[in-house]
Design an enzyme around this catalytic site. Structure first.
Site, PDB file in Angstrom:
ATOM      1  N   GLN A 137       0.813  -1.214   0.000  1.00  0.00           N
ATOM      2  CA  GLN A 137       0.000   0.000   0.000  1.00  0.00           C
ATOM      3  C   GLN A 137       0.845   1.263   0.000  1.00  0.00           C
ATOM      4  O   GLN A 137       0.454   2.293  -0.570  1.00  0.00           O
ATOM      5  CB  GLN A 137      -0.989   0.004   1.169  1.00  0.00           C
ATOM      6  N   ASN A 139      10.259  -6.308   2.035  1.00  0.00           N
ATOM      7  CA  ASN A 139      10.021  -7.750   1.977  1.00  0.00           C
ATOM      8  C   ASN A 139       9.598  -8.157   0.566  1.00  0.00           C
ATOM      9  O   ASN A 139       9.570  -7.338  -0.360  1.00  0.00           O
ATOM     10  CB  ASN A 139       8.976  -8.160   3.022  1.00  0.00           C
ATOM     11  N   SER A 196      20.388  -9.874   0.619  1.00  0.00           N
ATOM     12  CA  SER A 196      21.698  -9.267   0.814  1.00  0.00           C
ATOM     13  C   SER A 196      22.795 -10.332   0.838  1.00  0.00           C
ATOM     14  O   SER A 196      22.549 -11.494   1.162  1.00  0.00           O
ATOM     15  CB  SER A 196      21.711  -8.480   2.122  1.00  0.00           C
ATOM     16  N   GLN A 220      26.576 -10.238   7.978  1.00  0.00           N
ATOM     17  CA  GLN A 220      25.735 -10.278   6.785  1.00  0.00           C
ATOM     18  C   GLN A 220      24.654 -11.338   6.912  1.00  0.00           C
ATOM     19  O   GLN A 220      23.516 -11.135   6.497  1.00  0.00           O
ATOM     20  CB  GLN A 220      26.600 -10.562   5.546  1.00  0.00           C
ATOM     21  N   HIS A 250      21.103 -10.584   8.427  1.00  0.00           N
ATOM     22  CA  HIS A 250      20.091  -9.771   7.741  1.00  0.00           C
ATOM     23  C   HIS A 250      18.776 -10.525   7.607  1.00  0.00           C
ATOM     24  O   HIS A 250      17.705  -9.950   7.716  1.00  0.00           O
ATOM     25  CB  HIS A 250      20.589  -9.366   6.351  1.00  0.00           C
ATOM     26  N   GLU A 281      27.446  -8.149  -3.860  1.00  0.00           N
ATOM     27  CA  GLU A 281      26.938  -6.859  -3.390  1.00  0.00           C
ATOM     28  C   GLU A 281      28.000  -6.185  -2.516  1.00  0.00           C
ATOM     29  O   GLU A 281      28.350  -5.018  -2.720  1.00  0.00           O
ATOM     30  CB  GLU A 281      25.657  -7.082  -2.585  1.00  0.00           C
ATOM     31  N   HIS A 282      28.487  -6.905  -1.520  1.00  0.00           N
ATOM     32  CA  HIS A 282      29.572  -6.423  -0.658  1.00  0.00           C
ATOM     33  C   HIS A 282      30.781  -7.333  -0.852  1.00  0.00           C
ATOM     34  O   HIS A 282      30.629  -8.555  -0.888  1.00  0.00           O
ATOM     35  CB  HIS A 282      29.182  -6.480   0.820  1.00  0.00           C
ATOM     36  N   ASP A 327      27.590   0.060   5.922  1.00  0.00           N
ATOM     37  CA  ASP A 327      26.158  -0.030   6.218  1.00  0.00           C
ATOM     38  C   ASP A 327      25.668   1.183   6.999  1.00  0.00           C
ATOM     39  O   ASP A 327      24.495   1.554   6.906  1.00  0.00           O
ATOM     40  CB  ASP A 327      25.863  -1.289   7.039  1.00  0.00           C
ATOM     41  N   HIS A 360      13.598  15.178 -42.137  1.00  0.00           N
ATOM     42  CA  HIS A 360      14.794  15.475 -41.350  1.00  0.00           C
ATOM     43  C   HIS A 360      15.797  16.253 -42.205  1.00  0.00           C
ATOM     44  O   HIS A 360      16.393  17.239 -41.753  1.00  0.00           O
ATOM     45  CB  HIS A 360      15.446  14.172 -40.855  1.00  0.00           C
TER      46      HIS A 360
END
Length: 427
Positions: free
Chosen positions: A188, A211, A235, A257, A260, A324-325, A358, A417
């Site tokens: 929402q 999520n 992650s 990590q 998470h 990612e890391h 982070d 053109h």
């Protein structure tokens, strides 16, 4: 808990070892579409109704008031406020250094081209509630949006059962520069920022994690309604280490990590079997002390330790995995880092934990996952900016350039053109 170890796997095995936990949200699209359409049709009333259904709280006033902001600041621990201000300052310093200044370039005599940097006017920031108040993400998104010059910075986050937003999120939003804050979570909230409601403004681009329902909602609205920041997935961290690395440091990074969530992934790549064994023992020792042990153990079930032959194999594996890391704890970490081509954010040396990025070092923690670091950057100042091109041609410049345009247009059979140039040259 047992982490699988792979010793000298062949390159043909690497792809299997690089598989991530899958987050397939397509099965949620039916539910997500229903909520999106309801909010589009019924606005604030639908947002309140879904808040009551999903977050178990009925909110009368969706927008956070200035009184609530002041109250949050008054009840928040002073040391936490100081830490948030420190992080905010560092994030601002780093992102301000990325500001773009376009130069006028004369591509040929009489033909001048340049770019102008313009902020996206309205941006939406989604901050999850869930298992932890992610006030650090508020800083990572609102600070660069403010520096970029976005006129309207809209933040949505789910309230607690008491109908209030966590005070750390509100304080961070105030410090970072969010204009309007709303008590709305989940699908929402994404719908409200996409379509606009009686009180939530419609935005042009949406940022922030969430999520699986939030991920699905962002995917759907991102197809045609609004821009989104990045494709999202669980992650992940990869650690490159040699025999000089400290096992306790690696274990701590591995677990930071993993906590998470159950879909997170940690991978250790090393040339040392002795280090691998020491790290596994340290993980066991540290895991027993962690309050989020259940989450962490689930994540460790698809984490792994991989022993490779040399630095070349470690960097090749890394560039193929595109984490990612990426943490590099080797004796020659500076030299090795030059060979990294695919990673979201890189942490060098024994005293640079991933948690620094982070929270407070200054770099952004909103980063590409699932191998998207091969083609995406993490969120930065440019994420909140558009670049408009300008050009100006003098009469002499058109005489020089015009014939080339005419020939190209004629050969593409676009005579109008060509004529746009010809009528000017003829006159």
């Amino acid at each position: 808990m047992r982490i699988k170890t792979y010793i000298y796997p062949g390159r043909e095995e690497w792809e299997n070892l690089q598989q991530r936990p899958e987050l397939d949200v397509t099965s949620l699209f039916g539910t997500v579409r229903e909520v999106l359409e309801d909010v589009r049709a019924n606005g604030d009333e639908a947002v309140r109704r879904y808040g009551e259904r999903f977050d178990k709280v009925r909110v009368t006033d969706l927008q956070v008031s200035s009184k609530e902001l002041d109250e949050a600041e008054s009840v928040l621990d002073e040391k936490l406020k100081e830490a948030i201000v420190t992080a905010c300052r560092n994030i601002e310093t780093f992102h301000a250094s990325q500001y773009f200044e376009g130069k006028k370039i004369e591509t040929m005599p009489g033909v001048t081209c340049w770019q102008k940097s313009v902020a996206i006017e309205k941006v939406g920031l989604y901050i999850p509630g869930g298992t932890a108040p992610l006030f650090s993400t508020v800083l990572m998104l609102a600070v660069p949006a403010r520096i970029a010059g976005c006129k309207e910075i809209v933040l949505c986050t789910p309230p607690g059962r008491d109908g209030k937003v966590h005070p750390a999120i509100l304080f961070a939003a105030k410090v970072a520069g969010a204009n309007k804050i709303f008590k709305a979570g989940g699908i929402q909230a994404i719908a409200a920022m996409t379509y606009g409601t009686e009180c939530v403004p419609k935005v042009y681009k949406i940022f922030g994690p969430g999520n699986q329902y939030v991920v699905a909602a962002k995917q759907l609205v991102g197809l045609k309604e609004v821009a989104i920041d990045l494709p999202a997935g669980p992650s992940e961290v990869e650690i490159i280490a040699d025999e000089t690395a400290h096992p306790a440091y690696i274990a701590a990074d591995f677990l930071s990590q993993a906590e998470h969530g159950p879909d997170s992934q940690s991978i250790l790549i090393t040339t040392s079997e002795a280090l691998a064994e020491a790290v596994k023992q340290e993980i066991e020792n540290q895991l027993s002390e962690l309050p989020r042990r259940d989450f962490t153990e689930q994540s460790l079930s698809h984490s792994r330790i991989i022993i490779l032959k040399d630095n070349d194999e470690m960097t090749d594996f890394t560039n193929q995995y595109a984490p990612e890391h990426l943490i590099i704890q080797t004796a020659d970490y500076a030299e090795l880092s030059h060979k990294i081509q695919n990673a979201g954010s890189v942490f060098l040396g024994p005293y640079t934990p991933e948690s620094a990025g982070d929270y407070a070092s200054g770099t952004n923690h909103t980063l590409p996952t699932k191998g998207y670091a091969k083609m995406y950057s993490g969120v930065n100042l440019d994420s909140f900016i558009r670049k408009i091109t300008f050009q100006e041609i003098t009469e002499d410049g058109l005489r020089l350039l015009g014939p080339a345009i005419e020939i190209m247009a004629a050969n593409e059979q676009l005579d109008a053109h060509r004529n746009a140039v010809s009528v000017r040259l003829g006159k």
